[in-house]
Design a protein around this motif. Structure first.
Motif, PDB file in Angstrom:
ATOM      1  N   TYR A   1       0.468  -1.091  -0.081  1.00  0.00           N
ATOM      2  CA  TYR A   1       0.005  -0.021  -0.259  1.00  0.00           C
ATOM      3  C   TYR A   1       0.607   0.835   0.369  1.00  0.00           C
ATOM      4  O   TYR A   1       0.816   2.505  -0.824  1.00  0.00           O
ATOM      5  CB  TYR A   1      -0.871  -0.085   1.073  1.00  0.00           C
ATOM      6  N   PHE A   2       1.906   1.594   0.229  1.00  0.00           N
ATOM      7  CA  PHE A   2       2.662   2.449   0.378  1.00  0.00           C
ATOM      8  C   PHE A   2       3.407   2.854  -0.921  1.00  0.00           C
ATOM      9  O   PHE A   2       3.100   3.681  -1.510  1.00  0.00           O
ATOM     10  CB  PHE A   2       4.430   2.027   1.706  1.00  0.00           C
ATOM     11  N   LEU A   3       3.529   0.997  -1.963  1.00  0.00           N
ATOM     12  CA  LEU A   3       3.870   1.885  -3.122  1.00  0.00           C
ATOM     13  C   LEU A   3       2.820   2.552  -3.510  1.00  0.00           C
ATOM     14  O   LEU A   3       2.442   2.867  -4.576  1.00  0.00           O
ATOM     15  CB  LEU A   3       4.308   0.607  -3.929  1.00  0.00           C
ATOM     16  N   ALA A   4       1.515   2.147  -3.432  1.00  0.00           N
ATOM     17  CA  ALA A   4      -0.150   2.090  -4.385  1.00  0.00           C
ATOM     18  C   ALA A   4       0.011   3.980  -4.241  1.00  0.00           C
ATOM     19  O   ALA A   4      -0.376   4.496  -5.326  1.00  0.00           O
ATOM     20  CB  ALA A   4      -1.601   1.560  -3.491  1.00  0.00           C
ATOM     21  N   ASN A   5       0.413   4.292  -2.993  1.00  0.00           N
ATOM     22  CA  ASN A   5       0.817   5.857  -2.812  1.00  0.00           C
ATOM     23  C   ASN A   5       1.390   6.778  -3.940  1.00  0.00           C
ATOM     24  O   ASN A   5       0.615   7.113  -4.394  1.00  0.00           O
ATOM     25  CB  ASN A   5       1.097   6.631  -1.530  1.00  0.00           C
ATOM     26  N   LEU A   6       2.403   6.333  -4.559  1.00  0.00           N
ATOM     27  CA  LEU A   6       3.045   6.446  -5.537  1.00  0.00           C
ATOM     28  C   LEU A   6       2.560   6.342  -6.789  1.00  0.00           C
ATOM     29  O   LEU A   6       2.301   7.273  -7.719  1.00  0.00           O
ATOM     30  CB  LEU A   6       4.676   5.869  -5.497  1.00  0.00           C
ATOM     31  N   ILE A   7       2.189   5.262  -7.298  1.00  0.00           N
ATOM     32  CA  ILE A   7       1.541   4.798  -8.564  1.00  0.00           C
ATOM     33  C   ILE A   7       0.329   5.716  -8.550  1.00  0.00           C
ATOM     34  O   ILE A   7      -0.120   6.562  -9.438  1.00  0.00           O
ATOM     35  CB  ILE A   7       1.217   3.191  -8.052  1.00  0.00           C
ATOM     36  N   SER A   8      -0.273   5.948  -7.379  1.00  0.00           N
ATOM     37  CA  SER A   8      -1.625   6.567  -7.777  1.00  0.00           C
ATOM     38  C   SER A   8      -1.148   8.327  -8.206  1.00  0.00           C
ATOM     39  O   SER A   8      -2.312   8.616  -8.969  1.00  0.00           O
ATOM     40  CB  SER A   8      -2.760   6.869  -6.241  1.00  0.00           C
TER      41      SER A   8
ATOM     42  N   ALA B   1       9.136  -2.776  -9.146  1.00  0.00           N
ATOM     43  CA  ALA B   1       9.602  -2.641 -10.065  1.00  0.00           C
ATOM     44  C   ALA B   1       7.967  -0.731 -10.838  1.00  0.00           C
ATOM     45  O   ALA B   1       8.183   0.174 -12.143  1.00  0.00           O
ATOM     46  CB  ALA B   1       9.523  -3.100 -11.273  1.00  0.00           C
ATOM     47  N   MET B   2       6.892  -0.953 -11.012  1.00  0.00           N
ATOM     48  CA  MET B   2       5.866  -0.392 -11.718  1.00  0.00           C
ATOM     49  C   MET B   2       6.224   0.960 -10.833  1.00  0.00           C
ATOM     50  O   MET B   2       6.035   2.294 -11.445  1.00  0.00           O
ATOM     51  CB  MET B   2       4.870  -1.050 -11.143  1.00  0.00           C
ATOM     52  N   ALA B   3       6.213   1.556  -9.414  1.00  0.00           N
ATOM     53  CA  ALA B   3       6.728   2.420  -8.965  1.00  0.00           C
ATOM     54  C   ALA B   3       7.937   3.162  -9.424  1.00  0.00           C
ATOM     55  O   ALA B   3       7.837   4.263  -9.893  1.00  0.00           O
ATOM     56  CB  ALA B   3       6.777   2.422  -7.524  1.00  0.00           C
ATOM     57  N   LEU B   4       9.025   2.218  -9.416  1.00  0.00           N
ATOM     58  CA  LEU B   4      10.352   3.080 -10.526  1.00  0.00           C
ATOM     59  C   LEU B   4       9.419   3.406 -11.441  1.00  0.00           C
ATOM     60  O   LEU B   4      10.784   5.025 -11.717  1.00  0.00           O
ATOM     61  CB  LEU B   4      11.622   1.511  -9.984  1.00  0.00           C
ATOM     62  N   ASP B   5       9.879   2.935 -12.566  1.00  0.00           N
ATOM     63  CA  ASP B   5       8.887   3.245 -13.770  1.00  0.00           C
ATOM     64  C   ASP B   5       7.920   4.718 -13.762  1.00  0.00           C
ATOM     65  O   ASP B   5       7.803   6.073 -13.766  1.00  0.00           O
ATOM     66  CB  ASP B   5       8.077   2.975 -14.356  1.00  0.00           C
TER      67      ASP B   5
END
Length: 884
Positions: free
Chosen positions: A473-480, A548-552
């Motif tokens: 969920y931490f990564l979901a913040n950035l992806i969003s 990986a998605m969050a890095l992109d």
């Protein structure tokens, strides 16, 4: 229509209070219809007024139906009363749960009514309006439990959510399937009932010059005290009704609750101690003593609690009344001492004042330091306890439960909004609020309550609580955040969030091992969307794919803020992580991505779908993605006696004793992966089998989508039946069936790529910062026709599904190789596999047709051209011979 007087009044209120209002902020009054009643209930042709009469021999009741899920403040107008009566009112989303209401949910910080059964004592004609929100219900049941009779002239629910008509939304969708058209709207309705306009939720605590006033059913926790362990608490309390309750070591999920009952209580002058958690059963009894003196109403009492280790020493007005031993935990995973701060709460029958709070540290390193001090008379103090009004527009996870903003849910909720109302400030507000709660090491909050204030200070470790839920969920913040930028082009928001996003990515970079994979080493943050499946540790595959998605996405955000160095670093790390996932976490023998390096059995729907969506699986070859999709269908698809839909994980991939579920949330990613691979056959099967059961009329129909589904049967009373993470069918239909999606930030470049499946037509519009893109296409065996309207300052490609070699654009016909730039705004036309690509560079309306007639004409044209060429060649040769 709204009268001029209403607009005048609203403008006056707006000006006087400094609160901007719009039509979408005006509450709706929902009035139900009669569903069922006992024969003794008197109605006016099945409408109001309705008269209920108490009977000792039978239960008299009426069940009312709002048609769809609604939420807000219940009200009752009672114009005739004979005798004193007790009116019992229950609420439920599904009809089978209506007698006793569905689940009672007890979050330790809340701004809504947790009780689904309410009792009102009726002694005279009156207007009754609940000060607390009932979040979601389709059904309402009324009965008298004693007394005489009452006549109800009117009742209903005053809405507490975004009220713009769905038909007036800037995004739209309809198609040849009535079911898919209906489900698109159900997704928007699910979103709508969870959209909370700014400053629309009343504060939970009322700040007065006498301190906090807590009316019944309130609860708030001092947000910056979540890490406290040993401390002394002093405050004063005055009981207006029943008793006074406060909690220590409260962390918004669990707490130690102390209740002092007044001499007017049925168990008078007692001290009771319970442990409390937010899920049923909420309270566990620990301790109970009689107090050595009377506790009177409307009298101030000074309270002192010394919280030290496994004891609490309590004093009232300077007299030590008890030293309370706390039990040790028998669960090896739950510590006996859990950090947490001070909380105030009231039960269904309590009304209490609190003032002059002070908390002093007892820790060995900081003993004697004042941790918090307040008279509790200011609105800021209300915010300190997480129960202020909502400053920002936000989107909740579920209208009934949890009524929190969850970061993981925004992966679906954002696209639902972008393809419907396009009120982007609701996503921006949700993300800004979540990201404002950040630890100094980098993690950002996974969930926040509707009454949490926007934190304007630097990251802080004072908020170490369950609001920091999980790595994924931490990564979901950035992806969003990146997705928000893609759909809106709001670069200022990116600049605002960039420092926090950088800190978040720095945190994850420190978790990467020598194989370029993240190791989930802290089990508390190892949970994912279904906590009953337990915590994932080790090299959790889904976490690494999301990384990986969050890095992109972080690279894209870095580009937006002109940080080329960071962008390059993120892209290089993303490439390394992708390779590592395929090397270490892919089962090449059985063709699936493992759940983790420690959990190699079981096939997970989201892990493998995200491997496709991220492009990681494609690196192994295009055949691998197709094999994965077939594997998911073979292993996860239910049919016949086993139920319907796709289960989220095979049985060997979840802990023993837990149940498989059908998750619309996770199925969103699965359907997206199928569409992205041009497998509309699989995608439509997912849409139909997962979402259509929730759209069928019957006692469980709510007009909104459910949190999860059982493979066989219907959800239990605890299930949220208006859950935004399940509304993903709405963006799926707009993005892939209608076919519109952004390619660059703010739709400066777009793609229109319809995937019709078996549909014969679809029409709709999608909002962009430049104006609406509208699309209407018709599909038959012999012709595909699409009409698109393109706004200014944008360009993109329209993909026409056809095997033909001829196309007509704005009444001009072209063979694939012969386009001459004669159509204004069309830069090129090219064949690419089973699609024709029409590249549009100017705004305007374009009608594009490909059909068998056109194709036949092109074939004739080709054959005629060859014949003419040969004829001219012969004539030339004859002429040459004659001349020679």
């Amino acid at each position: 229509m709204y009268s001029k007087y209403v607009f005048y009044l609203l403008n006056f209120i707006s000006f006087s209070c400094g609160i901007p209002l719009s039509i979408s902020d005006i509450p709706l009054i929902h009035i139900p219809t009669l569903f069922n009643s006992t024969n003794d209930v008197i109605t006016n042709n099945n409408t109001f007024p309705m008269t209920l009469t108490f009977s000792n021999s039978s239960i008299s009741y009426v069940i009312l139906d709002y048609g769809d899920n609604v939420g807000g403040f219940p009200f009752f107008d009672i114009d005739q009363v004979i005798g004193n009566s007790s009116l019992r009112v229950s609420y439920s989303e599904a009809l089978p749960n209506i007698i006793d209401g569905d689940i009672e949910f007890y979050p330790l910080i809340r701004s809504f009514d947790p009780y689904r059964v309410k009792i009102y004592e009726i002694t005279t004609s009156s207007h009754i309006e609940s000060p607390l929100i009932q979040g979601a219900q389709r059904y309402q049941r009324l009965t008298l439990t004693n007394g005489g009779s009452i006549r109800i002239s009117k009742l209903g629910i005053k809405s507490a959510y975004y009220t713009k008509e769905i038909s007036s939304a800037s995004g739209s969708f309809s198609c040849s399937s009535e079911l898919f058209t209906k489900m698109w709207k159900m997704g928007v309705r699910t979103l709508q009932i969870n959209m909370i306009p700014p400053r629309s939720i009343p504060p939970g605590f009322i700040a007065t010059d006498q301190g906090f006033l807590l009316t019944p059913n309130q609860a708030g926790v001092y947000l910056r005290g979540m890490q406290w362990v040993n401390y002394t608490v002093t405050f004063s309390t005055m009981i207006v009704k029943d008793g006074s309750s406060f909690a220590v070591r409260s962390n918004d999920y669990s707490e130690i609750l102390l209740t002092i009952n007044s001499n007017e209580h049925s168990n008078p002058n007692t001290l009771i101690l319970n442990t409390r958690q937010e899920l049923p059963p909420p309270d566990t009894y620990i301790y109970n003593i009689s107090l050595p003196f009377n506790i009177s109403l409307l009298q101030w009492y000074n309270i002192k609690a010394i919280v030290q280790g496994l004891t609490i020493q309590l004093s009232i007005n300077g007299l030590n009344v008890s030293t309370i031993p706390l039990p040790e935990s028998s669960n090896p995973y739950i510590p006996s001492i859990t950090p947490g701060g001070i909380a105030f709460t009231t039960s269904n029958s309590q009304e209490t004042f609190f003032r002059d709070l002070q908390v002093i540290d007892l820790s060995s390193s900081n003993s004697g330091t004042i941790l918090y001090q307040s008279s509790l008379t200011s609105q800021q103090a209300v915010y300190d306890f997480g129960v202020g009004t909502n400053e920002l527009p936000i989107i909740l996870d579920g209208a009934k439960r949890d009524r929190n903003v969850w970061s993981g849910d925004l992966l679906v909720v954002g696209p639902v909004l972008y393809y419907s109302f396009y009120e982007s400030e609701y996503v921006a507000g949700s993300l800004a609020l979540l990201n404002s709660y950040q630890l100094t090491t980098g993690p950002v909050s996974s969930r926040v309550n509707v009454g949490f204030p926007l934190q304007r200070s630097n990251p802080s470790d004072e908020f170490v609580t369950p609001i920091f839920y999980s790595y994924t969920y931490f990564l979901a913040n950035l992806i969003s955040v990146a997705e928000y930028y893609l759909y809106t082009g709001d670069v200022q928001f990116v600049y605002d969030q960039w420092p926090r996003m950088q800190l978040l990515m720095d945190f994850f970079s420190k978790l990467v091992d020598t194989n370029n994979l993240i190791v989930a080493s802290y089990p508390v943050w190892g949970y994912d969307y279904n906590p009953s499946y337990g915590a994932y540790v080790g090299k959790f595959t889904k976490l690494n794919i999301l990384y990986a998605m969050a890095l992109d996405d972080a690279a894209s955000l870095a580009d937006a803020v002109n940080n080329s160095t960071a962008a390059l670093q993120y892209r290089q790390q993303a490439a390394a992580v992708r390779t590592a996932i395929n090397t270490h976490l892919y089962n090449s023998t059985n063709n699936f991505y493992m759940i983790s390096d420690q959990q190699t059995a079981g096939i997970s729907q989201d892990t493998n779908s995200l491997a496709i969506l991220s492009g990681i699986a494609t690196q192994l070859g295009s055949n691998v993605t197709q094999q994965l999709l077939e594997q998911l269908k073979q292993k996860l698809r239910l049919s016949g006696a086993n139920g319907t839909g796709y289960i989220s994980t095979t049985l060997d991939g979840i802990p023993a004793g837990t149940s498989v579920i059908v998750s619309p949330f996770i199925s969103f990613f699965h359907a997206t992966a199928a569409f992205e691979q041009d497998r509309s056959d699989l995608a439509f099967d997912i849409l139909d089998s997962v979402w259509s059961p929730m759209a069928q009329p019957g006692p469980y129909f709510t007009g909104t989508f459910w949190e999860s589904e059982r493979p066989i049967g219907y959800p239990g009373a605890s299930t949220s039946m208006a859950h935004t993470w399940s509304a993903g069918i709405t963006p799926l239909l707009s993005k892939y069936v209608l076919g519109v999606k952004p390619i660059s930030a703010g739709y400066t470049k777009w793609s229109i790529h319809p995937q019709p499946g078996n549909l014969t037509w679809a029409a709709g519009s999608v909002s962009t910062p430049h104006g609406a893109i509208t699309v209407k296409w018709n599909n038959s065996n012999s012709e595909f026709k699409i009409v698109v309207d393109i706004p200014l300052s944008t360009s993109g490609i329209v993909y026409i599904p056809t095997d033909n070699n001829c196309i007509k654009v704005n009444e001009k016909m072209f063979y694939m190789e012969s386009y001459d730039n004669s159509v204004y705004g069309v830069n090129s036309i090219a064949k690419n596999g089973s699609y024709v690509e029409v590249y549009i560079v100017s705004s305007g309306t374009y009608t594009i047709i490909t059909n068998d007639v056109c194709n036949a004409f092109s074939s004739i044209f080709i054959r005629s051209s060859i014949s003419i060429y040969l004829m001219l060649l012969c004539l030339f040769m004859i002429s040459f011979e004659v001349n020679f």
